[in-house]
Enzyme design. Structure first.
Site, PDB file in Angstrom:
ATOM      1  N   PRO A 118      -3.956   1.075  17.823  1.00 25.52           N
ATOM      2  CA  PRO A 118      -3.669   2.664  17.483  1.00 25.52           C
ATOM      3  C   PRO A 118      -4.217   2.760  16.243  1.00 25.52           C
ATOM      4  O   PRO A 118      -4.149   1.937  15.097  1.00 25.52           O
ATOM      5  CB  PRO A 118      -2.270   2.860  17.679  1.00 25.52           C
ATOM      6  N   LEU A 119      -4.468   4.144  15.893  1.00 21.81           N
ATOM      7  CA  LEU A 119      -4.808   4.584  14.483  1.00 21.81           C
ATOM      8  C   LEU A 119      -3.812   5.345  13.924  1.00 21.81           C
ATOM      9  O   LEU A 119      -3.105   6.101  14.351  1.00 21.81           O
ATOM     10  CB  LEU A 119      -6.037   5.076  14.553  1.00 21.81           C
TER      11      LEU A 119
ATOM     12  N   PRO B 183       4.339  -8.607   7.598  1.00 22.98           N
ATOM     13  CA  PRO B 183       3.385  -9.391   6.680  1.00 22.98           C
ATOM     14  C   PRO B 183       2.096  -9.599   6.936  1.00 22.98           C
ATOM     15  O   PRO B 183       1.487 -10.349   7.200  1.00 22.98           O
ATOM     16  CB  PRO B 183       4.128 -10.853   6.842  1.00 22.98           C
ATOM     17  N   GLY B 184       1.453  -8.130   6.901  1.00 21.89           N
ATOM     18  CA  GLY B 184       0.085  -8.086   7.337  1.00 21.89           C
ATOM     19  C   GLY B 184      -0.751  -8.100   6.066  1.00 21.89           C
ATOM     20  O   GLY B 184      -0.685  -8.781   5.188  1.00 21.89           O
TER      21      GLY B 184
ATOM     22  N   SER C 103      -8.344   0.322   6.248  1.00 21.79           N
ATOM     23  CA  SER C 103      -7.468  -0.451   7.152  1.00 21.79           C
ATOM     24  C   SER C 103      -7.718   0.408   8.495  1.00 21.79           C
ATOM     25  O   SER C 103      -7.436  -0.209   9.691  1.00 21.79           O
ATOM     26  CB  SER C 103      -5.989  -0.304   6.725  1.00 21.79           C
TER      27      SER C 103
ATOM     28  N   TRP D  23      14.677  -3.741  12.076  1.00 23.13           N
ATOM     29  CA  TRP D  23      14.611  -4.772  11.022  1.00 23.13           C
ATOM     30  C   TRP D  23      15.425  -3.903   9.994  1.00 23.13           C
ATOM     31  O   TRP D  23      16.129  -4.459   9.224  1.00 23.13           O
ATOM     32  CB  TRP D  23      13.320  -5.089  10.630  1.00 23.13           C
TER      33      TRP D  23
ATOM     34  N   LYS E 272       2.237  -0.644   9.594  1.00 23.04           N
ATOM     35  CA  LYS E 272       1.427   0.812  10.088  1.00 23.04           C
ATOM     36  C   LYS E 272       2.383   1.717  10.258  1.00 23.04           C
ATOM     37  O   LYS E 272       3.521   1.627  11.133  1.00 23.04           O
ATOM     38  CB  LYS E 272       0.274   0.438  10.919  1.00 23.04           C
TER      39      LYS E 272
ATOM     40  N   LYS F 256      -4.943  10.137  -3.259  1.00 25.74           N
ATOM     41  CA  LYS F 256      -5.043   8.877  -2.420  1.00 25.74           C
ATOM     42  C   LYS F 256      -5.152   9.461  -1.108  1.00 25.74           C
ATOM     43  O   LYS F 256      -6.005   8.907  -0.280  1.00 25.74           O
ATOM     44  CB  LYS F 256      -3.633   8.009  -2.562  1.00 25.74           C
TER      45      LYS F 256
HETATM   46  N1  LIG Z   1      -5.012  -2.796   4.192  1.00 23.92           N
HETATM   47  C1  LIG Z   1      -5.443  -1.980   3.137  1.00 23.92           C
HETATM   48  O1  LIG Z   1      -6.366  -2.454   2.373  1.00 23.92           O
HETATM   49  C2  LIG Z   1      -4.401  -1.160   2.750  1.00 23.92           C
HETATM   50  C3  LIG Z   1      -3.428  -0.458   3.724  1.00 23.92           C
HETATM   51  N2  LIG Z   1      -2.690   0.396   3.554  1.00 23.92           N
HETATM   52  C4  LIG Z   1      -1.589   0.933   4.175  1.00 23.92           C
HETATM   53  O2  LIG Z   1      -0.609  -0.034   4.338  1.00 23.92           O
HETATM   54  C5  LIG Z   1       0.264   0.129   5.261  1.00 23.92           C
HETATM   55  C6  LIG Z   1      -0.073  -1.391   6.119  1.00 23.92           C
HETATM   56  O3  LIG Z   1      -1.364  -1.650   6.399  1.00 23.92           O
HETATM   57  P1  LIG Z   1      -1.808  -3.281   6.649  1.00 23.92           P
HETATM   58  O4  LIG Z   1      -1.090  -4.091   5.756  1.00 23.92           O
HETATM   59  O5  LIG Z   1      -3.538  -3.128   6.395  1.00 23.92           O
HETATM   60  O6  LIG Z   1      -1.343  -3.542   8.081  1.00 23.92           O
HETATM   61  P2  LIG Z   1      -1.590  -4.668   8.928  1.00 23.92           P
HETATM   62  O7  LIG Z   1      -2.132  -4.100  10.618  1.00 23.92           O
HETATM   63  O8  LIG Z   1      -2.489  -5.687   8.367  1.00 23.92           O
HETATM   64  O9  LIG Z   1      -0.145  -5.370   8.991  1.00 23.92           O
HETATM   65  C7  LIG Z   1       1.060  -4.712   9.487  1.00 23.92           C
HETATM   66  C8  LIG Z   1       1.823  -5.784   9.900  1.00 23.92           C
HETATM   67  O10 LIG Z   1       3.154  -5.353  10.490  1.00 23.92           O
HETATM   68  C9  LIG Z   1       3.419  -6.136  11.507  1.00 23.92           C
HETATM   69  N3  LIG Z   1       4.182  -5.536  12.519  1.00 23.92           N
HETATM   70  C10 LIG Z   1       3.736  -4.857  13.452  1.00 23.92           C
HETATM   71  N4  LIG Z   1       4.671  -4.690  14.247  1.00 23.92           N
HETATM   72  C11 LIG Z   1       5.894  -4.829  13.891  1.00 23.92           C
HETATM   73  C12 LIG Z   1       7.080  -4.826  14.087  1.00 23.92           C
HETATM   74  N5  LIG Z   1       7.637  -3.978  15.249  1.00 23.92           N
HETATM   75  N6  LIG Z   1       8.287  -5.438  13.429  1.00 23.92           N
HETATM   76  C13 LIG Z   1       7.824  -6.284  12.528  1.00 23.92           C
HETATM   77  N7  LIG Z   1       6.560  -6.240  11.684  1.00 23.92           N
HETATM   78  C14 LIG Z   1       5.430  -5.552  12.470  1.00 23.92           C
HETATM   79  C15 LIG Z   1       1.994  -6.804  11.861  1.00 23.92           C
HETATM   80  O11 LIG Z   1       2.332  -8.031  12.727  1.00 23.92           O
HETATM   81  P3  LIG Z   1       1.085  -8.968  13.304  1.00 23.92           P
HETATM   82  O12 LIG Z   1       0.995  -9.947  12.344  1.00 23.92           O
HETATM   83  O13 LIG Z   1       1.826  -9.252  14.596  1.00 23.92           O
HETATM   84  O14 LIG Z   1       0.077  -8.059  13.708  1.00 23.92           O
HETATM   85  C16 LIG Z   1       1.371  -7.172  10.530  1.00 23.92           C
HETATM   86  O15 LIG Z   1       1.788  -8.397   9.948  1.00 23.92           O
HETATM   87  C17 LIG Z   1      -0.678   1.123   6.558  1.00 23.92           C
HETATM   88  O16 LIG Z   1       0.033   2.297   6.161  1.00 23.92           O
HETATM   89  C18 LIG Z   1      -2.065   1.136   5.684  1.00 23.92           C
HETATM   90  O17 LIG Z   1      -2.427   2.511   5.625  1.00 23.92           O
HETATM   91  C19 LIG Z   1      -2.696   1.195   1.980  1.00 23.92           C
HETATM   92  C20 LIG Z   1      -3.670   0.762   1.201  1.00 23.92           C
HETATM   93  C21 LIG Z   1      -4.475  -0.324   1.557  1.00 23.92           C
HETATM   94  C1  LIG Z   2      -8.998   0.558   1.137  1.00 19.11           C
HETATM   95  C2  LIG Z   2      -8.137   1.565   0.713  1.00 19.11           C
HETATM   96  C3  LIG Z   2      -7.194   1.468  -0.636  1.00 19.11           C
HETATM   97  C4  LIG Z   2      -8.880   3.120   0.485  1.00 19.11           C
HETATM   98  O1  LIG Z   2      -9.444   3.485   1.652  1.00 19.11           O
HETATM   99  C5  LIG Z   2      -7.046   2.068   1.921  1.00 19.11           C
HETATM  100  O2  LIG Z   2      -5.971   2.965   1.441  1.00 19.11           O
HETATM  101  C6  LIG Z   2      -7.028   1.454   3.110  1.00 19.11           C
HETATM  102  O3  LIG Z   2      -7.861   0.673   3.665  1.00 19.11           O
HETATM  103  O4  LIG Z   2      -6.114   1.954   4.046  1.00 19.11           O
END
Ligand SMILES: NC(=O)C1=CN([C@@H]2O[C@H](COP(=O)(O)OP(=O)(O)OC[C@H]3O[C@@H](n4cnc5c(N)ncnc54)[C@H](OP(=O)(O)O)[C@@H]3O)[C@@H](O)[C@H]2O)C=CC1
Ligand SMILES: CC(C)(CO)C(=O)C(=O)O
Length: 296
Positions: free
Chosen positions: A257-258, A12-13, A247, A85, A75, A178
């Site tokens: 980590p990236l 839930p990030g 992100s 899970w 991630k 993308k």
């Molecule tokens: N953010 C963006 O704008 C975008 C992101 N993406 C992609 O979406 C994916 C998610 O990114 P994003 O939402 O930014 O990531 P975040 O880091 O915001 O969220 C990751 C979530 O996963 C939780 N988590 C970590 N480890 C575990 C575990 N072992 N079990 C359960 N939950 C866990 C984290 O917990 P905790 O709360 O403890 O940190 C956090 O809530 C990535 O692949 C990213 O590249 C794609 C498009 C846009």
């Molecule tokens: C913001 C966006 C949609 C494009 O770079 C993304 O995919 C990320 O932040 O990981």
């Protein structure tokens, strides 16, 4: 299945909170599973906010039910730790919809599942997790999914929510487009700057050269993308707010980590497999990998 599938969400990030809030807003709150027992989730956007009551569940052993649909929004660096899970939440026919960047979701998830359908997605919206763990959704929530029978369960789950879902006949091309955007966004990590940096002519030139390299690899992988795509992506960054991040930059700034391998390493790996030179990846990828994983 009733009118709406039963839904759980892992991670839930930034992205997970957006989906959880979209479902909660229409009275279909998913079961939320994470690493931290956030007491609630909060999504902020232009014109409002949504609070999803928690707490987020943190113990897979405490799960009593399985679900028709499991969204995963951790991630790619967190897959192994998240895997318990999947075992707890999935029954034999559960669909796992991966809300992650990259083009390799099916391969990466297969080892953690017992034959469940893995649906990749393209997540278009930028969402930013703030210091108080609330999430700032910076555009309309939108996903693209491949046209498969399992896609119906996601369409049903998100029907009538603020997250729209497109279905692509040629998902490979959409996903690679993308990926190109994500690959070049990785330059923000190396510069330590946000989208404003693309207004520099030297960065625009570097981005175009890198994107042309990525495009050659994408085409070798079957993506149908025109010569205009690199310029369109650079133009998109020019139009973005100067303070828009990505992100992978948020992870770098937090010392986490990236996702360098699924966003950038993939171009170099597939380039090598196809015999396509990737001179820019050969510089960018080791720098991102070292920034992520060290040592030093
Ligand atoms: N953010 C963006 O704008 C975008 C992101 N993406 C992609 O979406 C994916 C998610 O990114 P994003 O939402 O930014 O990531 P975040 O880091 O915001 O969220 C990751 C979530 O996963 C939780 N988590 C970590 N480890 C575990 C575990 N072992 N079990 C359960 N939950 C866990 C984290 O917990 P905790 O709360 O403890 O940190 C956090 O809530 C990535 O692949 C990213 O590249 C794609 C498009 C846009
Ligand atoms: C913001 C966006 C949609 C494009 O770079 C993304 O995919 C990320 O932040 O990981």
């Amino acid at each position: 299945m009733s009118e709406y599938p039963t839904v759980a969400l892992i991670g839930p990030g930034a992205i997970g909170t957006t989906i959880a809030a979209a479902l909660h807003e229409v009275g279909r709150t998913p079961t939320m599973c994470g690493r931290t027992a956030h007491p609630q989730l909060e999504l902020r956007f232009d014109g409002g906010h949504i609070v999803v009551p928690g707490p987020v569940q943190i113990d897979p052993a405490a799960i009593q039910n399985t679900f028709d649909l499991v969204f995963v929004a951790v991630k790619s660096t967190q897959l192994e730790a998240m895997a318990p899970w999947l075992s707890a939440l999935c029954h034999a026919n559960s669909v796992v919809c991966v809300l992650q960047n990259g083009v390799e979701q099916q391969t990466l998830f297969a080892p953690y599942l017992s034959g469940n359908t893995v649906l990749p997605s393209v997540v278009w919206f930028p969402a930013q997790r703030e210091a108080d763990a609330s999430v700032w959704l910076r555009s309309k929530a939108r996903l693209t999914l491949p046209d498969t029978p399992a896609t119906r369960v996601v369409l049903a789950a998100l029907h009538g929510t603020r997250c729209s879902v497109d279905v692509a006949q040629d998902f490979t091309s959409v996903a690679w487009r993308k990926l190109l955007q994500n690959a070049v966004a990785g330059l923000m990590v190396l510069a330590g700057r946000r989208a404003g940096m693309f207004s520099r002519t030297d960065i625009s030139s570097l981005s175009l050269a890198y994107l042309r390299e990525c495009l050659a690899v994408a085409r070798a992988e079957g993506a149908i993308l025109g010569d205009e795509v690199p310029q369109e992506i650079v133009d998109g960054f020019h139009r973005s707010p100067a303070d828009l991040g990505t992100s992978i930059l948020a992870d770098r700034q937090a010392g986490r980590p990236l996702e360098w391998d699924i966003r950038n390493g993939v171009v170099q790996r597939y380039g090598q497999a196809h015999g396509i030179p990737t001179p820019i990846s050969d510089v960018v990828v080791p720098l991102l990998a070292a920034a992520s994983d060290g040592p030093g």
